[in-house]
Design an enzyme around this catalytic site. Structure first.
Site, PDB file in Angstrom:
ATOM      1  N   HIS A 102       2.895  -1.864 -21.000  1.00 35.08           N
ATOM      2  CA  HIS A 102       3.923  -0.847 -21.294  1.00 35.08           C
ATOM      3  C   HIS A 102       4.404  -1.088 -22.730  1.00 35.08           C
ATOM      4  O   HIS A 102       4.428  -2.254 -23.174  1.00 35.08           O
ATOM      5  CB  HIS A 102       5.164  -1.006 -20.428  1.00 35.08           C
ATOM      6  CG  HIS A 102       4.971  -0.908 -18.960  1.00 35.08           C
ATOM      7  ND1 HIS A 102       4.624  -1.982 -18.189  1.00 35.08           N
ATOM      8  CD2 HIS A 102       5.129   0.124 -18.103  1.00 35.08           C
ATOM      9  CE1 HIS A 102       4.570  -1.617 -16.915  1.00 35.08           C
ATOM     10  NE2 HIS A 102       4.861  -0.339 -16.830  1.00 35.08           N
ATOM     11  N   ASP A 105       6.761  -3.972 -23.025  1.00 38.18           N
ATOM     12  CA  ASP A 105       6.276  -5.340 -22.738  1.00 38.18           C
ATOM     13  C   ASP A 105       5.913  -6.051 -24.036  1.00 38.18           C
ATOM     14  O   ASP A 105       6.126  -7.251 -24.158  1.00 38.18           O
ATOM     15  CB  ASP A 105       4.971  -5.336 -21.908  1.00 38.18           C
ATOM     16  CG  ASP A 105       5.072  -4.566 -20.619  1.00 38.18           C
ATOM     17  OD1 ASP A 105       6.171  -4.487 -20.059  1.00 38.18           O
ATOM     18  OD2 ASP A 105       4.027  -4.047 -20.172  1.00 38.18           O
ATOM     19  N   GLU A 233       0.080   7.158 -11.086  1.00 35.60           N
ATOM     20  CA  GLU A 233       0.043   6.025 -10.162  1.00 35.60           C
ATOM     21  C   GLU A 233       1.025   6.288  -9.026  1.00 35.60           C
ATOM     22  O   GLU A 233       2.244   6.184  -9.207  1.00 35.60           O
ATOM     23  CB  GLU A 233       0.416   4.744 -10.915  1.00 35.60           C
ATOM     24  CG  GLU A 233       0.366   3.513 -10.024  1.00 35.60           C
ATOM     25  CD  GLU A 233       0.650   2.227 -10.784  1.00 35.60           C
ATOM     26  OE1 GLU A 233       0.268   2.121 -11.967  1.00 35.60           O
ATOM     27  OE2 GLU A 233       1.262   1.331 -10.191  1.00 35.60           O
ATOM     28  N   GLU A 269      -2.634   1.806  -6.401  1.00 37.05           N
ATOM     29  CA  GLU A 269      -2.232   0.399  -6.263  1.00 37.05           C
ATOM     30  C   GLU A 269      -2.181   0.013  -4.787  1.00 37.05           C
ATOM     31  O   GLU A 269      -1.607   0.723  -3.956  1.00 37.05           O
ATOM     32  CB  GLU A 269      -0.868   0.192  -6.920  1.00 37.05           C
ATOM     33  CG  GLU A 269      -0.395  -1.246  -6.780  1.00 37.05           C
ATOM     34  CD  GLU A 269       0.749  -1.606  -7.714  1.00 37.05           C
ATOM     35  OE1 GLU A 269       0.786  -1.092  -8.854  1.00 37.05           O
ATOM     36  OE2 GLU A 269       1.601  -2.401  -7.303  1.00 37.05           O
ATOM     37  N   HIS A 272       1.279  -0.252  -3.250  1.00 37.82           N
ATOM     38  CA  HIS A 272       1.911   1.071  -3.152  1.00 37.82           C
ATOM     39  C   HIS A 272       1.347   1.834  -1.963  1.00 37.82           C
ATOM     40  O   HIS A 272       2.062   2.565  -1.283  1.00 37.82           O
ATOM     41  CB  HIS A 272       1.689   1.875  -4.436  1.00 37.82           C
ATOM     42  CG  HIS A 272       2.336   1.278  -5.647  1.00 37.82           C
ATOM     43  ND1 HIS A 272       2.245   1.837  -6.897  1.00 37.82           N
ATOM     44  CD2 HIS A 272       3.088   0.157  -5.801  1.00 37.82           C
ATOM     45  CE1 HIS A 272       2.910   1.093  -7.763  1.00 37.82           C
ATOM     46  NE2 HIS A 272       3.419   0.075  -7.124  1.00 37.82           N
ATOM     47  N   ASP A 297      -4.849  -0.571  -9.324  1.00 37.45           N
ATOM     48  CA  ASP A 297      -3.976  -1.713  -9.594  1.00 37.45           C
ATOM     49  C   ASP A 297      -4.151  -2.667  -8.426  1.00 37.45           C
ATOM     50  O   ASP A 297      -3.723  -2.393  -7.297  1.00 37.45           O
ATOM     51  CB  ASP A 297      -2.510  -1.273  -9.732  1.00 37.45           C
ATOM     52  CG  ASP A 297      -2.177  -0.922 -11.176  1.00 37.45           C
ATOM     53  OD1 ASP A 297      -3.106  -0.883 -11.998  1.00 37.45           O
ATOM     54  OD2 ASP A 297      -0.982  -0.697 -11.484  1.00 37.45           O
ATOM     55  N   ASP A 308       7.521  -4.190  -2.572  1.00 31.85           N
ATOM     56  CA  ASP A 308       6.367  -4.320  -3.461  1.00 31.85           C
ATOM     57  C   ASP A 308       6.299  -5.759  -3.970  1.00 31.85           C
ATOM     58  O   ASP A 308       6.783  -6.053  -5.056  1.00 31.85           O
ATOM     59  CB  ASP A 308       6.602  -3.330  -4.619  1.00 31.85           C
ATOM     60  CG  ASP A 308       5.343  -3.011  -5.388  1.00 31.85           C
ATOM     61  OD1 ASP A 308       4.250  -3.349  -4.915  1.00 31.85           O
ATOM     62  OD2 ASP A 308       5.464  -2.413  -6.474  1.00 31.85           O
ATOM     63  N   ASP A 310       3.757  -7.429  -4.892  1.00 33.63           N
ATOM     64  CA  ASP A 310       2.790  -7.566  -5.996  1.00 33.63           C
ATOM     65  C   ASP A 310       2.120  -8.932  -6.022  1.00 33.63           C
ATOM     66  O   ASP A 310       2.096  -9.611  -7.049  1.00 33.63           O
ATOM     67  CB  ASP A 310       3.485  -7.324  -7.346  1.00 33.63           C
ATOM     68  CG  ASP A 310       3.722  -5.845  -7.616  1.00 33.63           C
ATOM     69  OD1 ASP A 310       3.063  -5.005  -6.996  1.00 33.63           O
ATOM     70  OD2 ASP A 310       4.594  -5.539  -8.461  1.00 33.63           O
ATOM     71  N   ASP A 340      -2.189  -5.910 -11.226  1.00 30.90           N
ATOM     72  CA  ASP A 340      -0.750  -5.634 -11.302  1.00 30.90           C
ATOM     73  C   ASP A 340      -0.075  -6.550 -10.274  1.00 30.90           C
ATOM     74  O   ASP A 340       0.370  -6.114  -9.210  1.00 30.90           O
ATOM     75  CB  ASP A 340      -0.491  -4.153 -10.991  1.00 30.90           C
ATOM     76  CG  ASP A 340       0.922  -3.756 -11.344  1.00 30.90           C
ATOM     77  OD1 ASP A 340       1.710  -4.652 -11.698  1.00 30.90           O
ATOM     78  OD2 ASP A 340       1.246  -2.557 -11.259  1.00 30.90           O
TER      79      ASP A 340
HETATM   80  C1  XUL Z   1       5.375  -0.674 -10.445  1.00 28.86           C
HETATM   81  C2  XUL Z   1       4.030  -0.589 -11.010  1.00 28.86           C
HETATM   82  C3  XUL Z   1       3.967  -0.432 -12.478  1.00 28.86           C
HETATM   83  C4  XUL Z   1       2.872   0.456 -12.963  1.00 28.86           C
HETATM   84  C5  XUL Z   1       2.903   0.727 -14.438  1.00 28.86           C
HETATM   85  O1  XUL Z   1       5.420  -0.790  -9.075  1.00 28.86           O
HETATM   86  O2  XUL Z   1       3.052  -0.670 -10.314  1.00 28.86           O
HETATM   87  O3  XUL Z   1       3.909  -1.687 -13.039  1.00 28.86           O
HETATM   88  O4  XUL Z   1       1.627  -0.081 -12.642  1.00 28.86           O
HETATM   89  O5  XUL Z   1       4.112   1.256 -14.838  1.00 28.86           O
HETATM   90 CO    CO Z   2       0.974  -0.653 -10.729  1.00 31.82          CO
END
Ligand code: XUL
Ligand code: CO
Length: 438
Positions: A102, A105, A233, A269, A272, A297, A308, A310, A340
């Site tokens: 991003h 970042d 996304e 993702e 997600h 992702d 989430d 991750d 991600d």
């Molecule tokens: C948030 C997410 C983000 C996107 C990019 O849940 O997945 O990091 O991948 O904005």
């Molecule tokens: Co993501």
């Protein structure tokens, strides 16, 4: 030049399945061909900047736990420069060919947008040089339209047109930067493009604004000749109660409504998908069936936690089915597997970042090998073909060709009587999958 990851003195090598070296690949052999394509080309691994270099282990209940040498400097811009150096050292040692970030970042935000953009220009110039020196490419760029307080009620779906304009200004810059770095794509994740309560929300208007915003982005990309792939996304919720780009299916309906379905693809993702009540396999297959599969992702949630998390993907069952669906979808073109994911709060050492990525890459490599074998043997496709064989001839073919309507079908059914029950053989197929996995 400062070395930020001294625990890993040379690039991670492939040592084969018998290796006991935790910092070696046992399955990911980038040059090894699987179904006529190298593993590296199948998976197109990317490291994400935000989790890997910017998240220090903070959570809702506690401050960061991870100390990083690249964060030690007397100015935010110096920290940004050092972090970029550390990131390219990490990408190179890990042997990935892609990264993703991003805008916020990589470069610090300043008092004014003009100064923030100056910081960004400075950093991406350095990044361009590092990309050239290492051969590492940008899988996709994106813009953070969710962290700053101004975006608390959304970016393009904000009730205020001033915030819409601010977000547009940021995306304009992020598109220019992504083009400058030859990014293969650009992702929109609508972090706060949703609502907390319908009592204060004009949903129809917000959806129209999101549609307008994305169309403006497409127009601007054309103007500056940015040729990368646009992605949406999907995510159903978190931080908002409801996010408009809920899942692949709702995104597809949205894209069609705003005439964007030929332009956007999905960046799907895993965590997600599960938040939306789906599997990643479901999301990939839906996207592929509608010609909008783009990128992934790669991560996972925790069965017992409803948010989430991750986490790094380490479940072989999941990576196998993910690679199976990706192969079925024809593989990646512009997309790839972007991690991600972030290491857990207690994994405080820089080397933990290597363990996480090496393990996940290996897990996907094993998944790919198993998925390729399933494809080669037509383990499931043979069964599916046979299951739908009724559509290849006779009445099935006539229905598909639009040659019959309700009257002809009623005449056919009255004559033929009750259809025969045919087993779906789910348990058998699950057993076959386990045979391939072990
Ligand atoms: C948030 C997410 C983000 C996107 C990019 O849940 O997945 O990091 O991948 O904005
Ligand atoms: Co993501």
């Amino acid at each position: 030049m400062t070395v930020y990851f001294p625990e890993v003195s040379k690039p991670i090598a492939y040592e084969g399945p018998d290796s006991k070296n935790p910092l070696a690949f046992k399955h990911y052999n980038p040059k090894q061909k699987v179904l006529g394509k190298t593993m590296a080309d199948h998976m197109r691994f990317a490291v994400c900047y935000w989790h890997t270099f910017k998240s220090g282990g903070a959570d809702m209940f506690g401050v960061p736990t991870m100390k990083r040498a690249y964060n030690e400097a007397d100015s935010p811009l110096k920290v940004a420069e050092q972090t970029l150096e550390a990131a390219f050292e990490f990408f190179t040692k890990l042997g990935v060919k892609f990264w993703a970030f991003h805008d916020t970042d990589v470069a610090p935000e300043a008092e004014t947008l003009a100064e923030t953009n100056k910081n960004l220009d400075h950093i991406v110039k350095l990044a361009k040089k590092m990309q050239q020196d290492t051969g590492i490419s940008l899988l996709w760029g994106t813009c953070n339209l969710f962290s700053h307080p101004r975006f608390m009620s959304g970016a393009s779906t904000n009730p205020s047109p001033d915030v819409f304009a601010f977000a547009a200004t940021k995306v304009k810059k992020a598109l220019e930067v992504t083009k400058y770095l030859d990014g293969g794509g650009y992702v929109f994740w609508g972090g706060r493009e949703g609502y907390e309560t319908l009592l204060n929300t004009d949903m129809g208007r917000e959806l129209d604004h999101l549609g307008l915003f994305l169309n403006m982005a497409v127009d601007y990309a054309k103007k500056i000749k940015f040729k990368g792939q646009f992605y949406i996304e999907p995510k159903p919720k978190e931080p908002t109660k409801h996010q408009y780009d809920f899942d692949a299916a709702s995104c597809y309906a949205f894209l069609q409504r705003y005439k964007l379905d030929k332009i956007f693809k999905m960046n799907l993702e895993a965590n997600h998908a599960t938040l939306a009540g789906h599997t990643l396999m479901h999301e990939i297959e839906f996207a592929a069936a509608n010609g909008i599969f783009g990128s992934v992702d790669a991560n996972r949630g925790d069965m017992l936690l409803g948010w989430d998390t991750d986490q790094f993907p380490t479940d072989l069952y999941d990576t196998t089915l993910t690679m199976y669906s990706i192969l079925k979808a024809g593989g990646f073109t512009t997309g790839g597997l972007n991690f991600d994911a972030h290491i857990r709060r207690q994994s405080v050492d820089p080397v933990d970042l290597f363990h996480a990525h090496v393990g996940a890459m290996d897990c996907f490599a094993r998944g790919l090998k198993i998925a390729a074998q399933l494809h080669k043997d037509k383990a499931f496709s043979k069964f599916i073909k046979q299951r739908y064989a009724g559509w290849d001839a006779g009445i099935g073919k006539q229905i598909e060709q639009g040659k019959v309507g309700f009257e002809e079908l009623a005449a056919y059914t009255l004559k033929k009587g009750e259809p025969k029950l045919v087993s779906g053989r789910q348990e058998l197929l699950e057993n076959i999958l386990n045979d391939y996995l072990c």
